[in-house]
Design an enzyme around this catalytic site. Structure first.
Site, mmCIF file in Angstrom:
data_model
loop_
_atom_site.group_PDB
_atom_site.id
_atom_site.type_symbol
_atom_site.label_atom_id
_atom_site.label_comp_id
_atom_site.label_asym_id
_atom_site.label_seq_id
_atom_site.Cartn_x
_atom_site.Cartn_y
_atom_site.Cartn_z
ATOM 1 N N TYR A 165 0.884 -1.148 0.004
ATOM 2 C CA TYR A 165 -0.096 -0.037 -0.028
ATOM 3 C C TYR A 165 0.902 1.347 -0.052
ATOM 4 O O TYR A 165 1.746 1.629 0.812
ATOM 5 C CB TYR A 165 -0.985 0.115 1.313
ATOM 6 C CG TYR A 165 -1.966 1.210 1.422
ATOM 7 C CD1 TYR A 165 -2.835 1.370 0.353
ATOM 8 C CD2 TYR A 165 -1.270 2.182 2.443
ATOM 9 C CE1 TYR A 165 -3.848 2.714 0.810
ATOM 10 C CE2 TYR A 165 -2.385 3.253 2.591
ATOM 11 C CZ TYR A 165 -3.540 3.583 1.699
ATOM 12 O OH TYR A 165 -4.080 4.531 1.973
ATOM 13 N N ASP A 220 9.521 2.328 -0.948
ATOM 14 C CA ASP A 220 8.523 3.183 -0.287
ATOM 15 C C ASP A 220 8.776 2.875 1.370
ATOM 16 O O ASP A 220 8.464 1.847 1.818
ATOM 17 C CB ASP A 220 7.166 2.639 -0.357
ATOM 18 C CG ASP A 220 6.122 3.441 0.375
ATOM 19 O OD1 ASP A 220 6.396 4.042 1.680
ATOM 20 O OD2 ASP A 220 4.793 3.325 0.186
ATOM 21 N N LYS A 259 5.818 9.030 8.288
ATOM 22 C CA LYS A 259 5.626 8.786 9.692
ATOM 23 C C LYS A 259 6.949 9.131 10.767
ATOM 24 O O LYS A 259 6.701 10.372 11.116
ATOM 25 C CB LYS A 259 5.445 7.224 9.699
ATOM 26 C CG LYS A 259 4.163 6.694 8.976
ATOM 27 C CD LYS A 259 3.609 5.288 9.228
ATOM 28 C CE LYS A 259 2.610 4.895 8.269
ATOM 29 N NZ LYS A 259 1.418 4.908 8.634
#
Ligand code: HOZ
Length: 435
Positions: free
Chosen positions: A145, A240, A268
């Protein structure tokens, strides 16, 4: 009649004005047959809800809080910055300092551009890869994702997997026509796809350790194989590292596995709990970004001083000696406790863990890709989630997410978690017998 809890009352109000009562779908807790609790405050590895219940937290805001909630150094930095203004829209020193810090930590990065979320980072990196190579096709992997930008909403993990949504209405077929999604860890299928389309492939984007179909660890040949194929066909390799960046090692998965991507996406942890993302990489590629080059990308709140200072404080703190060793030891202890609990309760569980992140899948099979992750028994996970919550332990409200251990989790917290897991798994076992 039992009285409504404050969380229940808030959830009712929320549902009238926010779709599903939440600002991101997984936290609705639908897939685990629960409703969300509403947080009042958090400190260290604990959350307190509006009803005064305390939970040991293994979600950590879905990854950023590697130092736990409200870390004093981060809080102090944000407090100090806020008194100097909350947004400028013109450059400030903190942006330079965070960029220098990130470039010094992430092995493959010569330059970095700050954005506001992981979604923005991956979306911008894809645009850059297409602009740089002049090609349109992209390869991603099933169950990975990369945020919710249109071209990446194909066979995604996280909320898409949790809610069983393969793609999304609202994304025109033409927009995803250039996206190829392949099985994770299956180098042969990437080889075949590159043989067929390699000259048209702008980039391969991958979570170097998948965290959004639950944790799935790359086979030893997978990441080096992707690197080799990208080199052969002139495509860019994008890692990613929104989840793995600064978590698996100071330099993320690329340091841990010794493979250098061309571009890296961050999110994050880089924001220290505030909304930040970033993408960066090789200088010749990053020089294509406006205003140096013609690939356009911009943002009013990009480089926001509060977010920059929070990120900087967190990354500096992560430089303290022994942090990553200690995170690993805590991860090992949690894994051992969960394994032992599953053994005693006699419930088949496959635990994938690396450093301080992992997932317990309710299956006796290996989990190496999305297909095997989907074999896990989500009904059992739902029971486990609810039982753990009753015992004051908050894990992700979905089988297809990861747990995160922070520096704030103490030995006693991890042991208490193992005890809660044993009790919860005994309930799971009883329910399985009755089925
Ligand atoms: N998609 C993120 C988790 N992998 C965020 C979920 C949330 O914030 O609800």
């Amino acid at each position: 009649m039992t009285q409504k809890t404050v969380s229940q009352a808030l959830f009712e109000r929320a549902q009238a004005v926010i779709p599903g009562g939440v600002n991101s779908p997984v936290r609705s807790c639908r897939s685990v047959g629960a409703s969300p609790f509403f947080v009042k405050r958090a400190a260290g590895c604990r959350l307190e809800d509006e009803d005064g219940r305390i939970y040991l937290d293994y979600v950590g805001s879905w990854g950023p809080l590697i130092l736990g909630h409200a870390h004093p150094r981060v809080v102090q930095a944000v407090r100090r910055a806020a008194t100097q203004g909350t947004s400028y829209g013109v450059p400030c020193r903190l942006e330079v300092e965070l960029a220098e810090k990130v470039v010094s930590m992430v092995p493959s990065m010569d330059m970095v551009r700050m954005v506001n979320s992981g979604t923005e980072a991956t979306m911008s990196a894809i645009r850059l890869a297409r602009g740089y190579t002049g090609r349109s096709k992209i390869i991603k992997f099933d169950g990975c994702y990369h945020g919710h930008s249109d071209c990446l909403l194909v066979k995604g993990g996280s909320g898409l997997a949790t809610l069983g949504i393969p793609g999304s209405p609202g994304v025109p077929p033409e927009v995803v026509a250039h996206t190829l999604s392949l099985p994770y860890n299956d180098l042969a299928s990437v080889e075949a796809a590159m043989k067929a389309h390699g000259e048209k492939v702008a980039c391969i984007i991958v979570e170097p350790v998948a965290g959004n179909m639950g944790t799935v660890i790359p086979k030893p040949e997978f990441l080096p194989g992707l690197r080799r194929l990208c080199d052969t066909y002139g495509s860019l390799l994008i890692f990613d590292e929104v989840i793995t960046g600064f978590r698996l090692a100071p330099g993320g998965a690329q340091e841990r596995f010794g493979v250098r991507p061309d571009l890296t996406c961050l999110g994050k942890i880089i924001g220290g709990g505030l909304p930040v993302g970033a993408y960066g990489g090789r200088r010749d590629i990053m020089e294509k970004v406006a205003p140096l080059g013609d690939v356009y990308q911009a943002g009013t709140l990009s480089g926001n001083p509060l977010a920059m200072t929070a990120g900087l404080a967190m990354l500096e703190e992560l430089g303290a000696p022994g942090i990553y060793e200690s995170l690993r030891t805590k991860g090992e202890r949690l894994e051992a406790g969960l394994r032992e609990a599953a053994r005693i309760a006699d419930v088949p569980v496959t635990i994938n863990r690396i450093e301080s992140m992992g997932t317990a899948f309710f299956t006796d099979k290996e989990v190496l890709d999305f297909a095997s992750a989907l074999q896990a028994d989500t009904a059992t996970y739902a029971i486990f989630y609810r039982e753990m919550l009753t015992r004051g332990v908050y894990i992700a409200p979905s089988q297809f997410e990861s747990f995160f251990v922070s520096t704030a989790h103490e030995k006693e917290d991890l042991d208490r978690t193992a005890e809660a897991a044993l009790e919860s798994l005994r309930v799971v076992k009883m329910t399985q017998r009755r089925r």
